[in-house]
Design a protein around this motif. Structure first.
Motif, PDB file in Angstrom:
ATOM      1  N   ASP A  65      83.273  29.280  45.550  1.00 39.63           N
ATOM      2  CA  ASP A  65      82.870  29.101  46.950  1.00 39.63           C
ATOM      3  C   ASP A  65      81.441  28.565  47.008  1.00 39.63           C
ATOM      4  N   GLU A  66      81.156  27.763  48.032  1.00 36.16           N
ATOM      5  CA  GLU A  66      79.827  27.163  48.208  1.00 36.16           C
ATOM      6  C   GLU A  66      79.379  26.444  46.931  1.00 36.16           C
ATOM      7  N   ILE A  67      80.206  25.526  46.468  1.00 29.01           N
ATOM      8  CA  ILE A  67      79.914  24.846  45.206  1.00 29.01           C
ATOM      9  C   ILE A  67      78.709  23.915  45.306  1.00 29.01           C
ATOM     10  N   ASP A  68      78.286  23.583  46.521  1.00 23.50           N
ATOM     11  CA  ASP A  68      77.126  22.698  46.674  1.00 23.50           C
ATOM     12  C   ASP A  68      75.852  23.337  46.109  1.00 23.50           C
ATOM     13  N   VAL A  69      75.844  24.651  45.913  1.00 20.38           N
ATOM     14  CA  VAL A  69      74.673  25.329  45.335  1.00 20.38           C
ATOM     15  C   VAL A  69      74.415  24.835  43.918  1.00 20.38           C
ATOM     16  N   LYS A 125      73.579  16.690  44.066  1.00 19.14           N
ATOM     17  CA  LYS A 125      73.280  15.426  43.393  1.00 19.14           C
ATOM     18  C   LYS A 125      72.108  15.590  42.434  1.00 19.14           C
ATOM     19  N   ARG A 126      72.261  15.005  41.235  1.00 19.18           N
ATOM     20  CA  ARG A 126      71.193  15.026  40.237  1.00 19.18           C
ATOM     21  C   ARG A 126      70.292  13.826  40.458  1.00 19.18           C
ATOM     22  N   GLU A 127      69.006  14.088  40.590  1.00 15.79           N
ATOM     23  CA  GLU A 127      68.050  13.022  40.900  1.00 15.79           C
ATOM     24  C   GLU A 127      66.952  12.973  39.837  1.00 15.79           C
ATOM     25  N   GLY A 128      66.599  11.754  39.411  1.00 16.73           N
ATOM     26  CA  GLY A 128      65.492  11.574  38.479  1.00 16.73           C
ATOM     27  C   GLY A 128      65.806  12.094  37.097  1.00 16.73           C
ATOM     28  N   GLN A 129      64.746  12.205  36.287  1.00 17.60           N
ATOM     29  CA  GLN A 129      64.878  12.623  34.896  1.00 17.60           C
ATOM     30  C   GLN A 129      64.640  14.116  34.702  1.00 17.60           C
ATOM     31  N   GLN A 130      64.186  14.780  35.745  1.00 23.58           N
ATOM     32  CA  GLN A 130      63.861  16.191  35.620  1.00 23.58           C
ATOM     33  C   GLN A 130      65.129  17.023  35.432  1.00 23.58           C
ATOM     34  N   GLN A 131      65.142  17.851  34.404  1.00 28.34           N
ATOM     35  CA  GLN A 131      66.279  18.712  34.132  1.00 28.34           C
ATOM     36  C   GLN A 131      66.049  20.074  34.783  1.00 28.34           C
ATOM     37  N   ARG A 132      66.857  20.383  35.773  1.00 29.26           N
ATOM     38  CA  ARG A 132      66.753  21.671  36.437  1.00 29.26           C
ATOM     39  C   ARG A 132      67.844  22.598  35.914  1.00 29.26           C
ATOM     40  N   TYR A 158      70.019  23.980  37.763  1.00 31.68           N
ATOM     41  CA  TYR A 158      71.249  23.587  38.454  1.00 31.68           C
ATOM     42  C   TYR A 158      71.955  22.473  37.689  1.00 31.68           C
ATOM     43  N   ASP A 159      71.174  21.523  37.159  1.00 32.63           N
ATOM     44  CA  ASP A 159      71.764  20.389  36.441  1.00 32.63           C
ATOM     45  C   ASP A 159      72.513  20.854  35.201  1.00 32.63           C
ATOM     46  N   GLN A 160      71.950  21.797  34.455  1.00 34.25           N
ATOM     47  CA  GLN A 160      72.614  22.286  33.254  1.00 34.25           C
ATOM     48  C   GLN A 160      73.897  23.029  33.615  1.00 34.25           C
ATOM     49  N   THR A 161      73.846  23.777  34.709  1.00 32.09           N
ATOM     50  CA  THR A 161      75.046  24.481  35.158  1.00 32.09           C
ATOM     51  C   THR A 161      76.128  23.486  35.565  1.00 32.09           C
ATOM     52  N   LEU A 162      75.736  22.436  36.303  1.00 32.00           N
ATOM     53  CA  LEU A 162      76.688  21.402  36.706  1.00 32.00           C
ATOM     54  C   LEU A 162      77.246  20.676  35.492  1.00 32.00           C
ATOM     55  N   ASN A 163      76.388  20.341  34.533  1.00 28.75           N
ATOM     56  CA  ASN A 163      76.850  19.659  33.324  1.00 28.75           C
ATOM     57  C   ASN A 163      77.900  20.480  32.591  1.00 28.75           C
ATOM     58  N   GLN A 164      77.684  21.785  32.540  1.00 29.27           N
ATOM     59  CA  GLN A 164      78.643  22.655  31.855  1.00 29.27           C
ATOM     60  C   GLN A 164      79.972  22.694  32.599  1.00 29.27           C
ATOM     61  N   ARG A 197      79.290  20.940  52.811  1.00 27.71           N
ATOM     62  CA  ARG A 197      78.444  19.747  52.692  1.00 27.71           C
ATOM     63  C   ARG A 197      78.924  18.870  51.535  1.00 27.71           C
ATOM     64  N   LYS A 198      80.037  18.231  51.735  1.00 28.77           N
ATOM     65  CA  LYS A 198      80.610  17.378  50.695  1.00 28.77           C
ATOM     66  C   LYS A 198      79.679  16.228  50.331  1.00 28.77           C
ATOM     67  N   ASP A 199      78.931  15.723  51.324  1.00 29.85           N
ATOM     68  CA  ASP A 199      78.040  14.588  51.090  1.00 29.85           C
ATOM     69  C   ASP A 199      76.891  14.939  50.147  1.00 29.85           C
ATOM     70  N   MET A 200      76.648  16.233  49.907  1.00 29.25           N
ATOM     71  CA  MET A 200      75.557  16.663  49.036  1.00 29.25           C
ATOM     72  C   MET A 200      75.985  16.737  47.569  1.00 29.25           C
ATOM     73  N   LEU A 201      77.284  16.630  47.292  1.00 29.28           N
ATOM     74  CA  LEU A 201      77.783  16.841  45.935  1.00 29.28           C
ATOM     75  C   LEU A 201      77.560  15.626  45.047  1.00 29.28           C
ATOM     76  N   ASP A 202      77.404  15.876  43.760  1.00 28.97           N
ATOM     77  CA  ASP A 202      77.184  14.820  42.779  1.00 28.97           C
ATOM     78  C   ASP A 202      78.455  13.995  42.606  1.00 28.97           C
ATOM     79  N   SER A 203      78.285  12.687  42.440  1.00 25.49           N
ATOM     80  CA  SER A 203      79.433  11.786  42.338  1.00 25.49           C
ATOM     81  C   SER A 203      80.273  12.058  41.089  1.00 25.49           C
ATOM     82  N   ALA A 204      79.651  12.539  40.015  1.00 24.80           N
ATOM     83  CA  ALA A 204      80.402  12.849  38.792  1.00 24.80           C
ATOM     84  C   ALA A 204      81.381  13.992  39.012  1.00 24.80           C
TER      85      ALA A 204
END
Length: 503
Positions: free
Chosen positions: A176-180, A184-191, A193-199, A223-230
Motif C-alpha cells: 500500500d502507498e507504494i509511492d513512498v 522517480k529517481r533523480e540525479g546521481q544521488q543515491q538515497r 529510497y532508491d536502493q529499496t526501489l532497486n531491490q 499518485r501514479k504520476d510520481m512513480l518511477d518509469s522503470a
C-alpha cells in the motif's frame, strides 16, 4: 535470565575498579555510547539485537484472512473485472501456457483516496488460493542505508516460504502507498529510497527471479504520476487498474451495501441520495450511511429517515456544525448571499437546489446544497457559463441589497475564475485555440475579465426580478435556518407566474 546477570555484573566490576582507585569515567562514557547505539539499532530493527536485520518475519507482513469478497465492493465493475483477470492467471496456469501468455507480475491500483483500492486487495486475498502478505510503503523507509532493500528481500523470501509450507503454487504481495518507495529517481544521488526501489525491481524481474512459486505483486497509490518509469514498464507492473470515483449507479450500489444492516424508513430512496452525492468516494458514502444512523440514534428514532441522510450528506461534505454565532445583520447578509446562489441555480438548472441552509458548518456560514441531476464529465461553454453565473450570484445579491460585496465571495470568485480560464484554455473563447505557453498573459487576463463582466451583468438582470422571493425566503431562513428545495421551487414558480400575469 542472562540479561539480569549481565546487568548485575557490570555495576559490580565498576565498584571494584573504583575501590582499586581506577578512574572509571572513560568506561562509563564508553558504556553509555554503546547503550545508545544498541537502543537506536534495536528501535530501527524492530526490537532485534542486530538492528539491520529484521528477524521477526512472521509478524511484520502477515495479515489475517479477511471475509471481504469482490461482491462486497460496490461499483468499480470494470476495475474488478480487470483485477480478477489478473488473478485468474494464478489459477488457470495450464490455460495461459496453452496460449503462450507471459504471466502477469504486477498489478497497480491507482485512483483517488477512498475509492476501494485496499479493499480490492483484501478481496484478492480471498479470490485465489495463494499465500498473501501485505505491507505499507512506510515500512521500508529507515534512516539506515540498506534496511529497506533487505526488508524487500525478506518479504519475497517469506512469501515463497509461506507458499511452499502451505503447498500453494502462488503468492500475492500487496504494498500500500507504494509511492513512498517507488518515487522517480533523480540525479546521481543515491538515497535509501532508491536502493529499496532497486531491490523491488530486481525481485520483480531480475536475473535470479524464480517462477516457482509464482509471485504477483499488487500495489496501490493515489499518485501514479510520481512513480518511477522503470516500475511502471511491462514486465514489472503489467496492469494499471484505475479505481476511480463511482458513478451514480455505483454510488447507489455502495449505499445499498452499507445500509443492508440498517433500519431504513419508507421515505429513504437510495437513488435520490446517490444522485445528490456526485463526486463522493466509496469511503465517503460509507460515512454518509454511518452518520445517518448516528443522527437517527441521537433522535431516538426507530428508523433512519430521509432527514438523517440529509444531515449526514451535509456533514461529510461541509463538516460538523460549529458554534460560531453571527450577528443578526450578518446572518441576514449570508441569507441573501445564499439565496442568490439558489435562485440562479434554479433558473439555469431547474430542480437543482436540494436545500438552502443558514447554519454554519466548517468554514462556511451558510451554503446551498445542489442536486447535480446527472453525472457530467464533459462541459460545453454554455454549461460552464451557467455554473459561473451560479458562483457570481451570491456577490451580486449582496450588491443589490447592500451596495457592495463581502469577503464571503472569495471562494465563489476563485471557482468562477477557474471556469473562465477553462473556457479560454479549451478554445471556447474569442481568442480561439491558443497555446497557453505562447499567448500573452495580458490577453488571457483581459479575455477572462471580459467573460466575467458579461456574466456579472447577466446575473444582475436575472436576480433583480425576484425581490419577492428574496424577502419571503430570507424570513424563513432567519427563523428556521433551513429552506427545503421543493418549497423554494414552489415559491419561485409562483413568483414567476405572478410576474407573467402582471405583464
Amino acid at each position: 535470565m542472562g540479561k539480569e546477570i549481565f546487568y548485575g555484573i557490570i555495576p559490580g566490576i565498576l565498584i571494584f575498579l573504583l575501590f582499586l582507585g581506577v578512574n572509571i569515567a572513560p568506561f562509563v562514557v564508553f558504556g553509555a555510547v554503546l547503550a545508545g547505539i544498541y537502543f537506536l539499532m534495536a528501535r530501527q530493527g524492530g526490537g532485534n539485537m542486530g538492528g539491520l536485520a529484521t528477524r521477526n518475519k512472521s509478524s511484520r507482513h502477515t495479515v489475517p484472512k479477511t471475509n471481504v469478497t469482490f461482491a462486497d465492493i460496490g461499483g468499480q465493475e470494470r476495475a474488478k473485472k480487470e483485477l480478477k483477470e489478473s488473478l485468474d492467471f494464478l489459477i488457470h496456469k495450464d490455460k495461459i501456457e496453452q496460449y503462450g501468455i507471459r504471466p502477469i507480475k504486477g498489478v497497480l491500483l491507482a485512483g483517488p483516496p477512498g475509492t476501494g483500492k485496499t479493499l480490492m486487495a483484501k478481496a484478492a486475498a480471498n479470490y485465489t488460493n495463494s499465500a498473501f502478505l501485505a505491507a505499507s510503503g512506510s515500512q521500508f523507509v529507515e534512516m539506515y542505508v540498506g534496511v529497506g532493500a533487505q526488508r524487500i528481500r525478506e518479504m519475497f523470501k517469506e512469501i515463497r516460504t509461506m507458499a511452499e509450507k502451505n503447498g500453494q503454487s502462488s503468492g500475492i504481495i500487496f504494498i500500500d502507498e507504494i509511492d513512498v518507495i517507488g518515487g522517480k529517481r533523480e540525479g546521481q544521488q543515491q538515497r535509501e529510497y532508491d536502493q529499496t526501489l532497486n531491490q523491488l525491481l530486481t525481485e520483480m524481474d531480475g536475473i535470479a527471479t524464480n517462477d516457482k512459486p509464482r509471485i504477483l505483486v499488487m500495489a496501490a497509490t493515489n499518485r501514479k504520476d510520481m512513480l518511477d518509469s522503470a516500475l511502471l514498464r511491462p514486465g514489472r507492473f503489467d496492469r494499471h487498474v484505475t479505481v476511480d470515483l463511482p458513478d451514480k449507479a455505483a454510488r447507489q450500489q455502495i449505499l445499498t451495501i452499507h445500509t443492508e444492516n440498517k433500519p431504513l424508513a419508507d421515505n429513504v430512496i437510495l437513488e435520490q441520495i446517490a444522485q445528490e452525492t456526485f463526486g463522493f468516494s466509496g469511503a465517503q458514502l460509507e460515512s454518509v450511511a454511518n452518520e445517518a444512523a448516528i443522527y437517527a440514534m441521537r433522535d431516538n428514532a426507530s428508523k433512519i429517515e430521509r432527514k438523517h441522510f440529509s444531515y449526514a450528506v451535509d456533514k461529510v461534505m461541509m463538516g460538523e456544525k460549529v458554534d460560531r454565532e453571527a450577528t443578526g445583520e450578518e446572518k441576514r447578509r449570508v441569507a441573501m448571499h445564499e439565496l442568490g446562489h439558489a435562485i440562479a441555480s434554479e433558473l439555469v438548472r431547474p430542480g437543482s437546489v436540494s436545500q438552502v441552509t443558514l447554519s454554519p458548518r466548517g468554514q462556511a456560514l451558510g451554503y446551498v446544497r445542489q442536486n447535480p441531476m446527472e453525472d457530467r464529465y464533459l462541459y460545453t461553454r454554455d454549461a460552464l457559463e451557467k455554473q459561473i453565473i451560479v458562483c457570481l450570484a451570491g456577490a451580486v445579491s449582496e450588491e443589490i441589497y447592500y451596495g457592495g460585496r463581502s469577503t464571503g465571495s472569495k471562494n465563489d470568485f476563485e471557482q468562477a475564475l477557474g471556469m473562465a480560464q477553462e473556457i479560454v484554455q479549451s478554445g471556447m473563447s474569442s481568442l480561439g485555440i491558443v497555446n497557453m505557453k505562447l499567448v500573452d498573459n495580458n490577453r488571457v487576463h483581459e479575455e477572462v475579465n471580459r467573460l466575467l463582466e458579461n456574466l456579472l451583468e447577466q446575473t444582475r438582470e436575472m436576480l433583480k426580478k425576484y425581490d419577492h422571493v428574496y424577502q419571503t425566503s430570507v424570513s424563513i431562513l432567519l427563523e428556521q435556518e433551513v429552506l427545503h428545495g421543493d418549497f423554494f421551487r414552489d415559491l419561485l414558480k409562483q413568483d414567476t407566474a405572478n410576474a407573467e400575469l402582471a405583464m
